[in-house]
Scaffold this motif. Structure first.
Motif, PDB file in Angstrom:
ATOM      1  N   ASN A 368       1.206  -2.795   7.268  1.00 54.99           N
ATOM      2  CA  ASN A 368       1.246  -1.999   6.043  1.00 54.99           C
ATOM      3  C   ASN A 368      -0.094  -1.297   5.860  1.00 54.99           C
ATOM      4  O   ASN A 368      -1.128  -1.940   5.655  1.00 54.99           O
ATOM      5  N   ALA A 370      -1.346   0.602   3.486  1.00 57.42           N
ATOM      6  CA  ALA A 370      -1.960   0.436   2.165  1.00 57.42           C
ATOM      7  C   ALA A 370      -2.629  -0.933   2.048  1.00 57.42           C
ATOM      8  O   ALA A 370      -3.761  -1.045   1.556  1.00 57.42           O
ATOM      9  N   ARG A 371      -1.958  -1.971   2.505  1.00 58.17           N
ATOM     10  CA  ARG A 371      -2.542  -3.315   2.456  1.00 58.17           C
ATOM     11  C   ARG A 371      -3.752  -3.395   3.372  1.00 58.17           C
ATOM     12  O   ARG A 371      -4.760  -4.040   3.056  1.00 58.17           O
ATOM     13  N   TRP A 456       1.565   6.426  -1.544  1.00 62.31           N
ATOM     14  CA  TRP A 456       2.537   6.000  -2.548  1.00 62.31           C
ATOM     15  C   TRP A 456       3.889   6.690  -2.379  1.00 62.31           C
ATOM     16  O   TRP A 456       4.838   6.351  -3.084  1.00 62.31           O
ATOM     17  N   ARG A 458       5.173   6.293   0.512  1.00 62.51           N
ATOM     18  CA  ARG A 458       5.713   5.313   1.469  1.00 62.51           C
ATOM     19  C   ARG A 458       5.762   3.898   0.922  1.00 62.51           C
ATOM     20  O   ARG A 458       6.575   3.076   1.359  1.00 62.51           O
ATOM     21  N   TYR A 459       4.858   3.589   0.009  1.00 65.07           N
ATOM     22  CA  TYR A 459       4.771   2.230  -0.526  1.00 65.07           C
ATOM     23  C   TYR A 459       4.807   2.270  -2.054  1.00 65.07           C
ATOM     24  O   TYR A 459       4.422   3.271  -2.671  1.00 65.07           O
ATOM     25  N   ASP A 460       5.235   1.184  -2.634  1.00 63.89           N
ATOM     26  CA  ASP A 460       5.236   1.047  -4.091  1.00 63.89           C
ATOM     27  C   ASP A 460       3.799   0.774  -4.548  1.00 63.89           C
ATOM     28  O   ASP A 460       3.236  -0.290  -4.248  1.00 63.89           O
ATOM     29  N   TRP A 461       3.205   1.721  -5.286  1.00 67.09           N
ATOM     30  CA  TRP A 461       1.789   1.585  -5.641  1.00 67.09           C
ATOM     31  C   TRP A 461       1.530   0.372  -6.527  1.00 67.09           C
ATOM     32  O   TRP A 461       0.476  -0.277  -6.414  1.00 67.09           O
ATOM     33  N   GLU A 463       3.129  -2.532  -6.399  1.00 71.38           N
ATOM     34  CA  GLU A 463       3.150  -3.716  -5.545  1.00 71.38           C
ATOM     35  C   GLU A 463       1.881  -3.801  -4.695  1.00 71.38           C
ATOM     36  O   GLU A 463       1.302  -4.881  -4.522  1.00 71.38           O
ATOM     37  N   GLU A 464       1.411  -2.659  -4.189  1.00 70.03           N
ATOM     38  CA  GLU A 464       0.188  -2.660  -3.374  1.00 70.03           C
ATOM     39  C   GLU A 464      -1.033  -2.957  -4.236  1.00 70.03           C
ATOM     40  O   GLU A 464      -1.978  -3.603  -3.777  1.00 70.03           O
TER      41      GLU A 464
END
Length: 483
Positions: A368, A370-371, A456, A458-461, A463-464
């Protein structure tokens, strides 16, 4: 990592029976025969699952029963129940296909079997009993099935098996060895040519396969070698097995206590089999990896575990078992979470070199993006003043953390759509910079803004951000005092 390769100089059980492409599974086949532990074959139709088992039974000279589990009734197994003369009990009248005199039982199409009959298979497979009566002659209990179809399967995909249902987990757990049958694409080009041209020994294999004395002897030799290995390796392999099961648990791949015991026995069997098939100098670590790959219950489910994940767990367990119990490195390796492993190594005052290696592994294993950026930012802030990390760790840390920590301006043209919707969510969450008293609040603000808009999308901001906050707490940066 065990590589799939053909060794022309080594003995091959499956090739001697005219089965192409199964050579890499020979150790599991021999181990299952020597330990007399059940084996389950999983694969599409036409992959020689049934043919292999039938030929094995004949080559070993065994009284064999082959049952199609999708068609049989219980009476087909036990015979005809009749009142016992002079008694209030029943006795079973044997029929030519009943199980009582069988030495090798093969249940085909197990995944199409009725649930009530699956329940009746449990004692046969695991205890060698039927209706509470011991099957004195029965030695081998094998099964075969097509891959079960997931409930949410895409019906436009190929190789879906309608009617192939997931097995009861308790039944799967009765099979120590669970092997995936090789597909056409797994065969070498030479094997494919031999197969289609009839040059394979299968083409000339007589219908009545003679008993192969060398195979009978090999099974007995393997059985004796297992007991020798048990005396020499029991303590070490039990430590490895415990480490594997603990790591599987941490990875949410829980296995039963029964499975743990079976994995230990399977490992002894597989290493003994490899010694006979490949030579006495075959390495134990490859046997351990092989065991984990071919003894996992998830192979018989709609969602088998990825090979890379199992290999990573094996390697970590092997490292753990290789270290003394009081070694700090062992304590670190016993932690599966890569970020927690770094924190633990730091708390145990492990060397900068060791911590650098753990950081590199953590960043490399995080898929991931973002992570990975958030974790790198936290690690950089935690260690940049007190750890002299290796360049292999510092370089990716600084490159990733720069996105969050380096001041920059950005402009994004907003139009109706996903980007604007995300921005409206973020804007509603944002606290004005002048009101961000705590350093960590500013960090969280920077993290969210640095990911807009590409991350964001691609990923849920939200949750990240939660993960970023957790990482700040994990590395003891939540109060901002060590920044």
């Amino acid at each position: 990592m065990i590589e799939r390769q053909e060794n022309d100089t080594a003995m091959s059980i499956t090739e001697s029976l005219g089965i192409q492409g199964w050579r890499h599974l020979d150790p599991a086949v021999l181990a299952a025969l020597a330990t007399e532990m059940p084996l389950l074959l999983v694969g599409p139709h036409g992959t020689a699952k049934t043919e292999l088992v039938k030929r094995l039974g004949k080559a070993l000279g065994l009284e064999m029963r082959h049952y199609n589990a999708s068609l049989i009734n219980y009476d087909d197994l036990v015979g005809i129940p009749m009142p016992k003369e002079g008694s209030q009990y029943l006795e079973f009248r044997h029929t030519p296909g009943s199980i009582w005199d069988a030495e090798f039982v093969f249940f085909d199409e197990v995944s199409r079997c009725r649930p009530d009959l699956q329940n009746k298979m449990f004692p046969i497979v695991h205890e060698r009993t039927v209706a509470g009566i011991e099957l004195e002659k029965l030695r081998f209990r094998w099964g075969a099935m097509n891959p079960p179809m997931p409930e949410d399967a895409d019906l436009t995909e190929h190789d879906l098996y309608f009617g192939s249902e997931p097995l009861d987990p308790a039944l799967i757990d009765r099979f120590p060895f669970i092997l995936t049958a090789p597909l056409w694409r797994d065969l070498t080009r030479e094997q494919r040519r031999d197969l289609v041209s009839g040059k394979t020994p299968a083409a000339s294999m007589p219908r009545q396969i003679p008993t192969l004395p060398w195979l009978v002897d090999m099974v007995e030799d393997c059985r004796m070698l297992i007991e020798e290995l048990r005396l020499d390796l029991s303590e070490w392999l039990s430590d490895y097995t415990v480490s594997v099961v603990d790591l599987l648990e941490q990875a949410k791949l829980t296995v039963s206590s029964r499975r743990a015991v079976m994995m230990f026995e399977a490992l002894l069997g597989i290493h003994a089999a490899r010694m006979l098939l490949e030579g006495a100098d075959c390495d134990l670590e490859s046997s351990a990896e092989f065991t984990l790959l071919y003894c996992m219950p998830y192979t018989a489910t709609p969602f088998p575990v990825k090979t890379a994940k199992l290999i990573a767990i094996h390697k970590q367990a092997w490292q753990i078992a290789s270290l003394p119990e009081d070694d700090p490195g062992r304590l670190v390796l016993e932690e599966l979470d890569p970020a927690k492993r770094i924190v633990l190594a730091d708390q145990l005052n492990m060397s900068d070199s060791d911590v650098s290696q753990l950081i590199t592994q953590a960043l490399g294993s995080e898929q991931n993006e973002a992570r990975r950026i958030g974790l790198a930012t936290v690690i950089y802030l935690a260690f940049h003043r007190r750890r002299n990390l290796a360049p292999s760790a510092w370089d990716p840390l600084m490159q990733l953390a720069a996105r969050v920590l380096t001041p920059r301006t950005a402009s994004v043209q907003l139009r109706a759509g996903a980007v604007t919707d995300i921005w409206n969510e973020i804007n509603g969450w944002l606290v004005p910079l002048e009101d961000c008293g705590a350093v960590t609040s500013r960090l969280e603000r920077n993290f969210v803004l640095s990911g807009f808009p590409d991350l964001w999308l691609r990923y849920d901001w939200k949750e990240e951000l939660r993960k970023f906050q957790q990482d700040l707490g994990l590395f003891n940066l939540k109060d901002g005092r060590d920044l």
